[in-house]
Structure formats: C-alpha cells, structure tokens
Design a protein around this motif. Structure first.
Motif, PDB file in Angstrom:
ATOM      1  N   GLU A   1       0.937  -1.187   0.129  1.00 49.38           N
ATOM      2  CA  GLU A   1      -0.026   0.164  -0.120  1.00 49.38           C
ATOM      3  C   GLU A   1       0.890   1.023  -0.155  1.00 49.38           C
ATOM      4  N   TYR A   2       0.665   2.092  -0.998  1.00 52.33           N
ATOM      5  CA  TYR A   2       1.372   3.330  -1.055  1.00 52.33           C
ATOM      6  C   TYR A   2       0.240   4.561  -0.626  1.00 52.33           C
ATOM      7  N   LYS A   3       0.919   5.518   0.252  1.00 53.28           N
ATOM      8  CA  LYS A   3       0.357   6.523   0.801  1.00 53.28           C
ATOM      9  C   LYS A   3       0.962   7.836   0.172  1.00 53.28           C
ATOM     10  N   ALA A   4       0.063   8.919  -0.159  1.00 53.13           N
ATOM     11  CA  ALA A   4       0.510  10.247  -0.554  1.00 53.13           C
ATOM     12  C   ALA A   4       0.228  11.505   0.273  1.00 53.13           C
ATOM     13  N   THR A   5       1.104  12.199   0.552  1.00 50.57           N
ATOM     14  CA  THR A   5       0.897  13.211   1.559  1.00 50.57           C
ATOM     15  C   THR A   5       1.708  14.475   0.908  1.00 50.57           C
ATOM     16  N   LEU A   6       0.770  15.667   1.254  1.00 50.57           N
ATOM     17  CA  LEU A   6       1.466  16.967   0.912  1.00 50.57           C
ATOM     18  C   LEU A   6       1.498  17.881   2.331  1.00 50.57           C
ATOM     19  N   ASN A   7       2.674  18.353   2.468  1.00 51.02           N
ATOM     20  CA  ASN A   7       3.003  18.948   3.688  1.00 51.02           C
ATOM     21  C   ASN A   7       2.438  18.085   4.970  1.00 51.02           C
ATOM     22  N   GLY A   8       2.572  16.923   4.972  1.00 49.31           N
ATOM     23  CA  GLY A   8       2.100  15.826   5.979  1.00 49.31           C
ATOM     24  C   GLY A   8       0.737  15.481   5.992  1.00 49.31           C
ATOM     25  N   GLN A   9       0.064  16.044   5.103  1.00 49.71           N
ATOM     26  CA  GLN A   9      -1.461  15.649   5.087  1.00 49.71           C
ATOM     27  C   GLN A   9      -1.757  14.787   3.962  1.00 49.71           C
ATOM     28  N   PRO A  10      -2.588  13.628   4.187  1.00 49.15           N
ATOM     29  CA  PRO A  10      -3.150  13.018   3.036  1.00 49.15           C
ATOM     30  C   PRO A  10      -3.745  13.877   1.729  1.00 49.15           C
ATOM     31  N   ILE A  11      -3.171  13.519   0.568  1.00 52.89           N
ATOM     32  CA  ILE A  11      -3.651  14.156  -0.648  1.00 52.89           C
ATOM     33  C   ILE A  11      -4.046  13.214  -1.678  1.00 52.89           C
ATOM     34  N   ALA A  12      -5.122  13.567  -2.215  1.00 52.49           N
ATOM     35  CA  ALA A  12      -5.270  12.567  -3.408  1.00 52.49           C
ATOM     36  C   ALA A  12      -4.644  12.762  -4.902  1.00 52.49           C
ATOM     37  N   VAL A  13      -4.144  11.721  -5.160  1.00 56.62           N
ATOM     38  CA  VAL A  13      -3.187  11.824  -6.532  1.00 56.62           C
ATOM     39  C   VAL A  13      -3.583  10.810  -7.442  1.00 56.62           C
ATOM     40  N   GLY A  14      -3.066  10.874  -8.490  1.00 55.14           N
ATOM     41  CA  GLY A  14      -3.200   9.722  -9.768  1.00 55.14           C
ATOM     42  C   GLY A  14      -2.256   8.913  -9.278  1.00 55.14           C
ATOM     43  N   TRP A  15      -2.387   7.689  -9.814  1.00 54.61           N
ATOM     44  CA  TRP A  15      -1.368   6.479  -9.657  1.00 54.61           C
ATOM     45  C   TRP A  15      -1.390   5.892 -11.013  1.00 54.61           C
ATOM     46  N   SER A  16      -0.090   5.268 -11.215  1.00 54.62           N
ATOM     47  CA  SER A  16       0.206   4.452 -12.362  1.00 54.62           C
ATOM     48  C   SER A  16       1.408   3.522 -12.165  1.00 54.62           C
ATOM     49  N   ILE A  17       1.553   2.653 -13.195  1.00 53.81           N
ATOM     50  CA  ILE A  17       2.797   1.771 -13.044  1.00 53.81           C
ATOM     51  C   ILE A  17       3.172   1.807 -14.468  1.00 53.81           C
ATOM     52  N   ASP A  18       4.500   1.477 -14.350  1.00 52.48           N
ATOM     53  CA  ASP A  18       5.188   1.467 -15.804  1.00 52.48           C
ATOM     54  C   ASP A  18       5.332  -0.007 -16.385  1.00 52.48           C
TER      55      ASP A  18
END
Length: 794
Positions: free
Chosen positions: A69-86
């Motif tokens: 499981e990968y989690k994204a944060t901005l300034n330490g807060q959760p942020i919704a992002v787009g995910w992809s794999i190569d």
C-alpha cells in the motif's frame, strides 16, 4: 480540472503498452526533484509517497499474492493523487485519484516496477521488486498453458506443429518415488555419462511470446525415468523447479526429451530480458537433471538471453508435403496423397494455417489428378498486405503468377491471375506492394518461372503493381540489367540484388546495392559490395531494419541438379552479412551457422549430420567430415527491430535435436513416408537474433531457435516474416507496429489495449510505437528504426 491534472501527470510517467521498456532494474532518473531511490530534493515542495524504500515481495504461484500500500501526503497531510505503473505486466495499481493505492502483483511476471504518483504536474516515483517463485511435480492439465502440451493420442505427436507446437511427447506426470525425488536433489556429475543438451543451444536469444522450447538431451544411459527442470533469472525475479516422470504416451520409447511447461516459460521470459544495475542483461539460466532408477546425473546448465519484446507479424512459408491440402500428382513413398502450399504462422499458435493453395481435382483413385492447386514459390510485401506466388502452369512452365490480398477476409479467394506470365516470380515489392522490380533468375533449374532465364536473356523491369500491373518509368539501373533475388529495404530507400546480367542460367554474380527514391523511382549510387569467391554463389539478400547491413546466403557447394541457388540435392550454404559502412568486408555469421570461436557447437549426429554418413536419396556427395554448419539457406529479416535486435528467419537442414534426424536432403515426398514422424524432413525454418549497431567486421549473430508451430512432418522453406496488415483505431492490439496510425494504448476504461493515433497527451512513443526521430521515444536510450521506437543495444 484538478482530477484531470493529477491523472494526466501519472499517465505521462507510464505511457506505452505493457511491454518491458528495457530499463529493468535500472530505470532512468526520477523527474521533478525526485531521485530513483525516492529521496526528495531539498528545494522541492514536500510532496511525498510512503513507503519510500524499495519494496521487495515474493509471489508464490498458486497462493495469495502479497500487496504493497502506497500513501501520498502534501505538507504531511493525505492528498488525493493519480497513480500509475510502468510495468503493467508485473502488477496493477488503481489509478485514483486517491490518498492511497494498493499495488497488487499479477504473478505472471517478476521484475522491477516503478509506481508513479502525480499531483498537478509533479511526479513521485517509488519502486517495487517482485520475485515470482514456482514449483511443480508433474503436468497440470488444468493450467491454461499446459493443456496443449499433453497429447491425447499417438496421432497428436505428428499433427500440425507437433505437441505444444514443438514436437516431442509432451509433459510427464508426477514423480511419486521419494528415492527418485531425493536423487534429483543430489545428482552426480554427468560428464562421465556424456550428458548434454542437443537443443536448445547455449546463449540462444529468445523473444517473448513464443511457444516453450523442447529440451532434448543425450547421454550414455540413453533413457531416463524422471527429470528435474530448473529456471532462474540473474536478478532473482523468477525461480522455478519442476520434476516430471515419463510422459504417459511414452510407454516403450526412450525418455530423452521434454518441454518446459508453457505457463512457466511465459513467466520466465516475461521476467527476464531487462537490465541489471550494472547494465548487463537479466538472463535466464536453465538446469536439467536426469535420473535412471535412484541415480541422478547433472545438472546440464545453459544460459539464454531474452529480448524484452514480442515478435509481431506472420511468417509465410513454402511447405512441401503438407497434410493441409492435397494437390500433387506425385504421391509419397507409401502412396499417400500430399500437397504443396503457402502456410502462415503467428506467435503463440500451435500449428500453421493454410494461406494459399487448394485441393486439386481428384482422379478415379481419389488422388490429385493434376497440380493445379499447388502454390509455393512466393514473395510478400514487408507490410504484409500483398503476396505473389507461382503456379505450375503458364509460359514458361511455371510462369503464371497470382496476387493475393492478405488483408482480405477470405485470402484464398482474393487471388487475381496476373496477365503477364514469366515476369513476377520472386519480384521485389516495395513495402506496401505498390511497385515492383522483377527478378531475372528462375526459382530452380527445373522451375522455369522467368522468361529468358534459361538462355541468359532475361532482364528486369519496373512495374506499378497491383491486380493489373503496368510498366512504370524508372532511371538509374543499367540497361538490360538482370537483377537476381532483388529486395527493397523496409523503408523503401534502398534496393539490393545479385547482378546476373547475361548469366541468368548459371548465376555467379556480385551483390549490388543502390539508393532508391520512392517519389521519382530513381536508382542512384550503385555499388558492388560483395563479389563471390571462385566456385561460390551468393544470393537472397535481405536488409537489416535500420539499413545498416545486408544478410545474405553464400553457397559453398552447389546442388547436383541446379545451376542456380537452391536448398536441395546436396547444396550446402552459410548465412553471411555485410555492413553498408565504407570499407566493410563480408563476415560469416558463425553463431547463427553453429560455431563459436571457430568451433562447432551444433551436436554431431548420424545421418550426415557430422557423426556418421548415410545414403541420402537426393545427394551422392561424400559427407565425410562435414557437419550441419553449412546447411542454411534463404534468409529474410523482420522489417522492424524488436527488443533492440533484428530477427532473421532462414531455411535449415540441420538436425532438430533428437526429434528430426533424417538425412539432410530427404524432403522430396516421393522419397519417404510423409506420415511417419521418424522419417520427418529436417528441412525446417529457424530464427536468430542479430545485434544492431555491431562493428562492421564482427559477427553480430546469436544461436538460432527452431520456429515453433511449423508443420512437423513437412519440408518447410522460404519464410518471410512480415508485419500483418495494419489495424484501424479502436481495434485490439499488443504493440504499436500492428496499428495503421502507429500507437497501441489502453482504452478509455483501461481494460485492454487498442490502436490509436497518438500516445496519452501526445507525450512520447513507447516501444514499437510510431516515431520520426529517436527524440520521439519516451526512453531516450531507444532508437527510431524504420519508423518505430526500439530498444538500443549497448
């Protein structure tokens, strides 16, 4: 708008199809202030994804797969992002937008995958290394790939391309004796038993997407009760161990061959082929241990190379003695009716398909009354649209030509008889088949397909081609030139031929290359690049896809029946190449032909294959001290680079391990029983990889592999590996070179790949997608070769 921007950022980081982009465990530097290890540039804003370290997970086939499981944060807060794999072949991650996303491995490929998180133009990359581990004991009939490797009756052994498309007796059952299992785990050295693999060959280059090879071995004991096959990649991305007993259909025959299970071969080749951190290839190692009773010997060890891409297109070839059609008045030695036709093979098929040729009318005994249905001598345009073939009618005797549209729903009934007879046998077509330079050499001395060839008066002409060909103006070639075996380069910028002017009956001419302008039809800069040695002939030139060189055949011993180049009646030949760089000299392709550092690596076997002579029904030559390294003919090259390499398909009369071992020139059906696998013709098609960018005077070839799915009983030759007619936007695809507009991308709901006219956001071109220059390719180590991005060879 926010959702669009974050998804677009992630997609741009992972454009292209599911093929390995060739970076393997050594991806390019991370964008936007993030390094490969995920560390953050101090000057970048604190957009982060955890876990940051490389994640290594092990997937055991048949068991639940671990996830990350990968989690994204901005300034330490959760942020919704787009995910992809190569590497969509390794695993999947939901694209979001979401504050976290779970990577799930598919278990069908191991290797290094890069996860990208995109936020308003910024991208953070993280990496996960997937190891796939698999074990088995005996065949699994429920496995999708293995069912085709389990024959149900003895007739399956000789039907189509043979069991699994490669021959043999199929997969064995489970080993149930604990003592044998124990012995396979602690074998003795097999050198005293003369234990060795007959096929495949060490250091062979395999592409992905092919049928699994048939392992064939020899040893003094001559029989086995059980075997163990082990496979592993250099990186550890895949490891496998499988034990097998004797195949069920083999109660009284010696156990000396066994295939790799197809599902395992797919995982192995999908996992191998990338690059290790030091830049070396991630190779595949095979180990084979054999046991008789409770004593095991081995392992035999070989290392194979894997190209990180699949070969596109179809191989069209001649088949003499095919069981798919009956159109010859000459019966085989046992009175069986047989046929001659053009067959086609696509990657993954277990047997060939009838393309051109039909049954002839029957006589009172139910056998062919004439040869009217026979279609064999042929050429195919490199983009796969048009095929021209000869019939055994016309003036001269085999001079009638037919044009077939390979894009038609009913190819056999698309034929058009060309009004001009004695003209188009083996003519060179431009890539789309719109123009043709005619050949001036008969296909054989007994096949008069060209007017004037038998009395040295034949000459070449230039045509606007199609159903009603018309002569077309051209300039630059010598008056009355007789071009033998002509061929255009894949991009239509060059032409090559053997200069047979005034000597079309007994051909010993030089290889000539010229530039060609498709707009003006002007041939310029004619240059002789190879002159044959005394007593030799050269022919069948074919360009490499980047126009850097030409592959061709050198005949070192003539046929006892022909004064032109053929594969029959004692003719011996080698495959050579010559770089088009100034000052280059011709080089024999030793690795392809069967030698390493001048020493033969092909096995020496009886029946005139290097270890004992025998009577050949079609040759009275003395074969003492001769071997299989001079039994190679008629090369043609796939028109695009795949996996960073060129691929040449050629005719060979070498032995195929211990499966096909008849004398080399026994392929004329009246000489043998065409239904008896023990007498099966060795005249078959083989494929070898050729390095692009090699030094002019070096050998860029690799050991060859047997082309799967060709009809195992018949004599097969003159293979043309060409692209299929292109697909329109919206049609299913696997690579961009299959598409008319050059791109193969996920559809709107990302459930499959479809043809399209551009990559996502018009960003860049993935592997085997359309390009104009190398700058168009996503991976800047790629090269634009013949209009498509291809992995560079280092």
């Amino acid at each position: 708008m926010f959702c669009f921007s974050i998804l677009a950022a992630a997609a741009a980081a992972a454009c292209g199809s599911d093929e390995d982009p060739g970076n393997g465990a050594n991806p390019p530097g991370g964008p936007n202030g993030f390094d490969n290890d995920g560390s953050v540039d101090p000057n970048a804003q604190p957009f982060d994804v955890t876990p940051a370290d490389l994640q290594t997970i092990t997937v055991t086939t048949g068991q639940p797969a671990p996830t990350v499981e990968y989690k994204a944060t901005l300034n330490g807060q959760p942020i919704a992002v787009g995910w992809s794999i190569d590497r969509g072949d390794i695993g999947a991650i939901p694209k979001g937008p979401s504050t976290s996303s779970i990577f799930t491995p598919k278990g069908t490929s191991g290797g290094l995958a890069t996860i990208s998180a995109g936020l308003n133009g910024r991208i953070v990359t993280r990496q996960v290394f997937v190891k796939v581990v698999s074990t088995q004991n005996g065949a699994d009939p429920n496995a999708p790939g293995e069912s085709g490797q389990i024959p149900k009756s003895p007739d399956d052994l000789k039907a189509g391309g043979g069991v699994g498309g490669v021959g043999g007796e199929g997969l064995g059952g489970a080993v149930t004796d604990p003592a044998i299992i124990s012995a396979l785990g602690s074998p003795q050295d097999g050198s005293g038993q003369n234990l060795g693999l007959l096929y495949p060959y060490d250091k062979t280059f395999f592409p992905r997407g092919q049928l699994a090879p048939l392992l064939m071995w020899r040893w003094t004991t001559g029989d086995a009760d059980a075997i163990k096959i082990e496979l592993s990649t250099s990186s550890g991305s895949f490891t496998y161990s499988g034990t097998f007993g004797r195949p069920a259909i083999l109660p009284s025959t010696k156990f000396t061959r066994h295939p790799i299970p197809q599902d395992i071969w797919d995982i192995a080749t999908n996992s191998a082929g990338g690059k290790l951190p030091d830049g070396t290839p991630d190779r595949l190692t095979v180990k084979l241990t054999v046991a008789k009773g409770t004593q095991a010997y081995g392992p035999i060890v070989q290392t194979w190379n894997v190209a990180p891409a699949r070969l596109s297109g179809t191989v069209y070839y001649n088949s003499y003695g095919t069981q798919l059609v009956k159109n010859w008045t000459a019966l085989d030695k046992k009175g069986h009716a047989i046929g001659a036709a053009i067959l086609g093979i696509r990657s993954g098929q277990l047997g060939p398909q009838l393309v051109v040729g039909k049954d002839s009318p029957k006589d009172g005994n139910g056998n062919p009354a004439d040869n009217s249905g026979c279609r064999v001598c042929h050429v195919v345009s490199s983009r796969g649209r048009w095929l021209v073939t000869q019939a055994e009618q016309g003036t001269p005797g085999n001079g009638r030509s037919f044009l077939y549209d390979l894009s038609a729903a009913d190819v056999p009934n698309s034929s058009v008889q060309l009004a001009n007879e004695g003209v188009f046998a083996w003519a060179a077509m431009t890539q789309d088949g719109s123009f043709a330079l005619t050949n001036s050499v008969d296909p054989s001395s007994s096949n008069p397909g060209i007017s004037g060839a038998s009395n040295n008066t034949a000459k070449s002409s230039f045509w606007q081609f199609g159903a009603t060909p018309t002569t077309a103006p051209m300039s630059g070639l010598p008056n009355n030139v007789a071009a033998g075996y002509p061929v255009f380069s894949p991009d239509d910028k060059k032409v090559a031929y053997i200069d047979a002017t005034g000597a079309t009956k007994d051909v010993h001419g030089a290889l000539v290359v010229a530039d060609y302008d498709a707009a003006t039809h002007a041939f310029t800069n004619l240059k002789t690049i190879v002159t044959p040695a005394a007593g030799e002939r050269i022919g069948f030139p074919s360009f490499l896809p980047d126009n850097s060189g030409i592959i061709y055949e050198t005949e070192v011993r003539p046929s006892q029946s022909d004064s032109v180049m053929v594969t029959r009646d004692g003719a011996r030949s080698e495959i050579w190449w010559v770089s088009l760089a100034d000052g280059a000299t011709p080089v024999r392709l030793d690795a392809l032909n069967g030698k390493t550092s001048g020493a033969l690596y092909l096995p020496k076997l009886p029946n005139n294959h290097g270890a004992g002579t025998a009577t050949d029904p079609r040759s009275s030559y003395d074969e003492t001290n001769l071997d299989d390294s001079t039994l190679h003919y008629e090369p043609t090259v796939l028109p695009i680079a795949v996996g960073g390499r060129a691929w040449v398909v050629f005719t060979s009369r070498r032995a195929y391990g211990n499966q096909l071992t008849a004398t080399p020139w026994q392929s004329w059906p009246p000489d043998y029983d065409t239904t008896d696998l023990n007498q099966g013709a060795v005249k078959k098609l083989w494929v070898a990889a050729i390095d692009l960018g090699a030094a002019a005077n070096s050998d860029p070839s690799h050991p060859a592999f047997y082309l799967p799915a060709q009809e195992i009983l018949a004599g097969n030759s003159r293979g043309f590996w060409v692209l299929d007619p292109c697909k329109s936007d919206g049609e299913d695809c696997s690579t961009g070179d299959q598409c008319c507009n050059g791109f193969c991308q996920p559809n709107a709901d990302e459930t499959k790949l479809v043809c399209t006219n551009a990559p996502p956001a018009n960003s860049c071109s993935g592997i085997q997608e359309k390009c104009t220059t190398s700058a168009d390719c996503c991976d800047k180590s790629n090269q634009c070769i013949n209009g498509f991005c291809a992995q560079g060879v280092k």
